[in-house]
Design an enzyme around this catalytic site. Structure first.
Site, short mmCIF file in Angstrom:
data_model
loop_
_atom_site.label_atom_id
_atom_site.label_comp_id
_atom_site.label_asym_id
_atom_site.label_seq_id
_atom_site.Cartn_x
_atom_site.Cartn_y
_atom_site.Cartn_z
N HIS A 136 73.79 184.55 86.05
CA HIS A 136 73.07 183.55 86.85
C HIS A 136 73.61 183.63 88.29
O HIS A 136 74.83 183.68 88.48
CB HIS A 136 73.29 182.15 86.27
CG HIS A 136 72.51 181.11 87.01
ND1 HIS A 136 71.16 180.93 86.83
CD2 HIS A 136 72.89 180.24 87.97
CE1 HIS A 136 70.73 179.97 87.65
NE2 HIS A 136 71.75 179.54 88.35
N GLU A 184 75.63 191.06 92.47
CA GLU A 184 75.39 190.82 91.04
C GLU A 184 75.30 192.14 90.26
O GLU A 184 75.85 192.27 89.17
CB GLU A 184 74.09 190.03 90.87
CG GLU A 184 73.79 189.62 89.43
CD GLU A 184 72.51 188.81 89.33
OE1 GLU A 184 71.62 188.96 90.20
OE2 GLU A 184 72.39 188.03 88.39
C1 GRF Z 1 68.88 188.04 88.95
O1 GRF Z 1 69.32 187.52 90.16
C2 GRF Z 1 69.34 187.19 87.79
O2 GRF Z 1 70.56 186.55 88.02
C3 GRF Z 1 68.27 186.16 87.72
O3 GRF Z 1 67.08 186.89 87.97
C4 GRF Z 1 67.38 187.99 88.82
C5 GRF Z 1 66.79 189.21 88.19
O4 GRF Z 1 66.69 190.29 89.04
N1 GRF Z 1 68.29 185.47 86.45
P1 GRF Z 1 66.22 191.72 88.51
O5 GRF Z 1 65.01 191.55 87.60
O6 GRF Z 1 67.37 192.34 87.75
O7 GRF Z 1 65.87 192.49 89.73
#
Ligand code: GRF
Length: 208
Positions: A114, A184
């Site tokens: 998250h 992330e």
């Molecule tokens: C990420 O930022 C995740 O934390 C959130 O949705 C986003 C997904 O990005 N739950 P992606 O589909 O991996 O580009």
């Protein structure tokens, strides 16, 4: 690379799949001793499914269109994960709740990331740019990413890893989102690397 204890991952994702892409590349390039065995999306048109197919990873669309009851969908997801001998389930941008059968058969083995420092800015409705807008409106000086165990609620299970990302004075929600997302992708790989290493060494950390 020793494949005997290789971590077998099942990834659930809904849209772009940039996190999926980063994890796939880390596995392929040997930066992560893990294998993505299967990708599941509730969105048949998702770029994430195409990314998986491009890498010849088995990819399935399972949703309440393909399985009209919550129970049948839960069973289908569970059977798919079992069929591909998944050890650890990753929710990487998966916008749905996970059903009780999957949670029961993968106890403490479903992880979500998250884009905030949970418990702040999490829960139902806190996704996408809303998270980052709220962080800026609250005048936070830092935000981050939380990778946590999944339970039956949005963004509520025990955190296993967190990292911090600065918020700067002129940030817009989009600028902040881009900064957090960049971090992330890297953070998934670091955290999965720690899990894979612990597993090779016969311990569990950072998992319970
Ligand atoms: C990420 O930022 C995740 O934390 C959130 O949705 C986003 C997904 O990005 N739950 P992606 O589909 O991996 O580009």
């Amino acid at each position: 690379m020793d494949t005997i204890k290789q971590l077998r991952l099942g990834v659930l994702t809904s849209h772009n799949g940039t996190n999926l892409q980063a994890i796939m590349e880390a596995c392929k390039e040997g930066r992560l001793n893990a294998l993505i065995c299967v990708v599941i999306s509730n969105n048949s048109k998702s770029l994430a499914l195409k990314r998986a197919q491009r890498e010849l990873i088995p990819a399935y669309h399972l949703s309440n269109f393909s399985h009209p009851t919550a129970e049948s969908l839960d069973t289908a997801i569970l059977n798919t994960l079992h069929r591909h001998k998944v050890d650890l389930v990753l929710l990487a941008g998966y916008m749905k709740l996970i059903g009780p059968k999957v949670l029961c058969k993968f106890p403490n083995r479903v992880l979500n990331s998250h884009p905030s420092l949970l418990p702040k800015y999490g829960g139902k409705g806190m996704y996408g740019s809303q998270v980052h807008r709220s962080v800026i409106e609250a005048d936070e000086k830092e935000t981050g990413i939380t990778i946590h165990l999944v339970d039956g609620e949005y963004d509520r299970g025990t955190p296993i890893a967190q990292c911090r990302v600065p918020v700067f004075a002129n940030d817009t929600p989009q600028i902040l989102e881009d900064r957090v997302k960049l971090r992330e992708r890297q953070f998934w790989i670091e955290t999965l690397g720690n899990i894979a290493l612990a597993r090779e060494e016969g311990t569990n950390e950072p998992m319970p």
